[in-house]
Design an enzyme around this catalytic site. Sequence first.
Site, PDB file in Angstrom:
ATOM      1  N   ASP A 113      25.238  60.974  50.759  1.00 47.54           N
ATOM      2  CA  ASP A 113      24.227  61.299  51.775  1.00 47.54           C
ATOM      3  C   ASP A 113      22.855  60.770  51.361  1.00 47.54           C
ATOM      4  O   ASP A 113      22.178  60.097  52.145  1.00 47.54           O
ATOM      5  CB  ASP A 113      24.154  62.815  51.979  1.00 47.54           C
ATOM      6  CG  ASP A 113      25.411  63.388  52.597  1.00 47.54           C
ATOM      7  OD1 ASP A 113      25.435  63.579  53.820  1.00 47.54           O
ATOM      8  OD2 ASP A 113      26.373  63.654  51.847  1.00 47.54           O
ATOM      9  N   ASP A 133      22.102  59.271  60.595  1.00 45.15           N
ATOM     10  CA  ASP A 133      22.892  60.313  59.938  1.00 45.15           C
ATOM     11  C   ASP A 133      23.634  59.606  58.812  1.00 45.15           C
ATOM     12  O   ASP A 133      24.582  58.856  59.059  1.00 45.15           O
ATOM     13  CB  ASP A 133      23.879  60.971  60.888  1.00 45.15           C
ATOM     14  CG  ASP A 133      24.448  62.272  60.309  1.00 45.15           C
ATOM     15  OD1 ASP A 133      24.444  62.404  59.071  1.00 45.15           O
ATOM     16  OD2 ASP A 133      24.900  63.134  61.079  1.00 45.15           O
ATOM     17  N   ASP A 144      27.788  61.402  58.501  1.00 41.95           N
ATOM     18  CA  ASP A 144      28.104  62.360  59.553  1.00 41.95           C
ATOM     19  C   ASP A 144      29.515  62.878  59.309  1.00 41.95           C
ATOM     20  O   ASP A 144      30.474  62.105  59.268  1.00 41.95           O
ATOM     21  CB  ASP A 144      28.017  61.688  60.927  1.00 41.95           C
ATOM     22  CG  ASP A 144      28.280  62.666  62.055  1.00 41.95           C
ATOM     23  OD1 ASP A 144      27.786  63.810  61.967  1.00 41.95           O
ATOM     24  OD2 ASP A 144      28.962  62.297  63.016  1.00 41.95           O
ATOM     25  N   THR A 193      30.133  65.344  56.581  1.00 44.67           N
ATOM     26  CA  THR A 193      30.234  65.385  55.119  1.00 44.67           C
ATOM     27  C   THR A 193      31.424  66.215  54.668  1.00 44.67           C
ATOM     28  O   THR A 193      32.039  65.916  53.638  1.00 44.67           O
ATOM     29  CB  THR A 193      28.930  65.944  54.505  1.00 44.67           C
ATOM     30  OG1 THR A 193      27.825  65.153  54.962  1.00 44.67           O
ATOM     31  CG2 THR A 193      28.970  65.898  52.998  1.00 44.67           C
ATOM     32  N   SER A 232      33.192  64.406  62.524  1.00 40.49           N
ATOM     33  CA  SER A 232      32.117  63.424  62.699  1.00 40.49           C
ATOM     34  C   SER A 232      32.146  62.706  64.046  1.00 40.49           C
ATOM     35  O   SER A 232      32.953  62.998  64.929  1.00 40.49           O
ATOM     36  CB  SER A 232      32.161  62.381  61.575  1.00 40.49           C
ATOM     37  OG  SER A 232      33.137  61.393  61.820  1.00 40.49           O
ATOM     38  N   LYS A 273      34.851  60.820  66.664  1.00 39.05           N
ATOM     39  CA  LYS A 273      35.335  61.239  67.993  1.00 39.05           C
ATOM     40  C   LYS A 273      34.764  60.329  69.080  1.00 39.05           C
ATOM     41  O   LYS A 273      35.455  59.963  70.035  1.00 39.05           O
ATOM     42  CB  LYS A 273      34.938  62.693  68.249  1.00 39.05           C
ATOM     43  CG  LYS A 273      35.586  63.706  67.323  1.00 39.05           C
ATOM     44  CD  LYS A 273      35.150  65.114  67.627  1.00 39.05           C
ATOM     45  CE  LYS A 273      33.740  65.412  67.164  1.00 39.05           C
ATOM     46  NZ  LYS A 273      33.598  65.471  65.706  1.00 39.05           N
ATOM     47  N   LYS A 318      32.431  69.781  73.377  1.00 35.05           N
ATOM     48  CA  LYS A 318      31.835  70.629  72.340  1.00 35.05           C
ATOM     49  C   LYS A 318      30.928  71.648  72.986  1.00 35.05           C
ATOM     50  O   LYS A 318      30.008  71.295  73.722  1.00 35.05           O
ATOM     51  CB  LYS A 318      31.044  69.787  71.344  1.00 35.05           C
ATOM     52  CG  LYS A 318      30.426  70.617  70.223  1.00 35.05           C
ATOM     53  CD  LYS A 318      29.627  69.754  69.257  1.00 35.05           C
ATOM     54  CE  LYS A 318      29.036  70.610  68.136  1.00 35.05           C
ATOM     55  NZ  LYS A 318      28.202  69.805  67.211  1.00 35.05           N
TER      56      LYS A 318
END
Length: 463
Positions: free
Chosen positions: A135, A227, A230, A232, A371, A374, A388
């Site tokens: 990251d 990000d 994305d 993690t 992440s 998708k 979501k």
Amino acid sequence: MGCSGLRLPTWAAAAPPSPSDWDGRRPRRGAPVVRRRCSAPSSTPAPSAAAAPSHLAAGGSPRVGTAEHDWLWDCRGIGGGGRDYAREMEVAVRVVQAACTLCQRVQSSLLLPASASASGSVHSKIDRSPVTVADWGVQAIVSWLLSDCFQDENISIIAEEDDETLSSSDGAALLESVVAAVNGCLIEAPKYGLRFPEKELKAHDILQAIRRCSSIGGPKGRFWVLDPVDGTLGFVRGDQYAVALALIEDGEVVLGVLGCPNYPMKKEWLNYHQRYYRLMSKVSPPTSGSWHKGCVMYAHRGCGQAWMQPLVHDFGKLDWRNSREVRVSTVSDPISATFCEPVEKANTSHSFTAGLAHSVGLRKQPLRVYSMVKYAAIARGDVEIFMKFARAGYKEKIWDHAAGVVIIREAGGVITDAGGRPLDFSRGVFLEGLDRGIIACSGPLLHHRIVGAVDASWNSSTL
């Protein structure tokens, strides 16, 4: 000096690669094209070991004294009258390719027996979400490379991580690991058509690069959104994750790049955990140079096309002719459609999406993926729906969606909030004003049915 060629630094042992073969045929609008300054590719000398591969000058033309050819992104939006983002697009794709290499190396080390616990490579943030060397390393390398490539411009970046942990009295060893990971990746910068640093980056250089990502966004101006890793949690578990980079101008996402190092080229493999995938790959290894997993997807607003290319780390070189156009699925019947949702229950309601799926006639089991992979799956036509619906109090961040949104749209899909309104990237680091949740679909028919189902069932939900 931007991204133009330099002498190899003394700390970098690797020599820059030879240029790939060139092809002057012009593909469809939106595809990478080659512009040449000489008519005979065979007469073009390879760059010497004293010069890294060329990059773009302002406006996308080759720099004087660099290699003879440059591959450029060729799309100015519908009608050809929009702004030319060739330079930004090419830099972004190259930078994400380099970032994916760093991630793959860190993930491989994490998956060694007892590696994560022994090295302290996985840490927890205040919200208990994990953060790793990757990251911080990706944020540092993307920040440094963007600043280097656009040196004459004011680079503004919004990114997820800060340097608080690395700067603390207990963070010295962790910072040392981040520095090593970044320098180990930058040594190979010419492989991606990027510039070496003049000398090894030190700890203060890394911290400065991370701190540079402190923009707060807003409705005016231009800023990059990153990000670094994305998903993690998927990353540390050896599963799906993404490196996501987008460019926002005056509140609108104008280009997006998604690096998906573990995304299998055969969609059937999305149903399997990556540990099983790696085991099967060892039993029946892919042939050398084959494109069996991992890709970088990218799109520019208004092109009406999205593209995918293999990872340099796996494929050996960045060759724009390996890019393929991606399109959303043509499936519009819910019975045949596949929907995906986040793996984590903390920031979505699986029970509500299950009820919605049943009410609109979806019969297949949901595909739960970590992440922004998708979004890549919808753009590539592997699934048709993403839903979501976060629980009360959860606020979506723009770096979790910006790159994926423009890729889905340009691949032919539809993405809005649950009220059918476009996502608003003009109000800072959060997607303020989001109506209940996010719905992405391969086409308007499925999208319309799901939005209607949300309206019909929302009042009875516990969200």
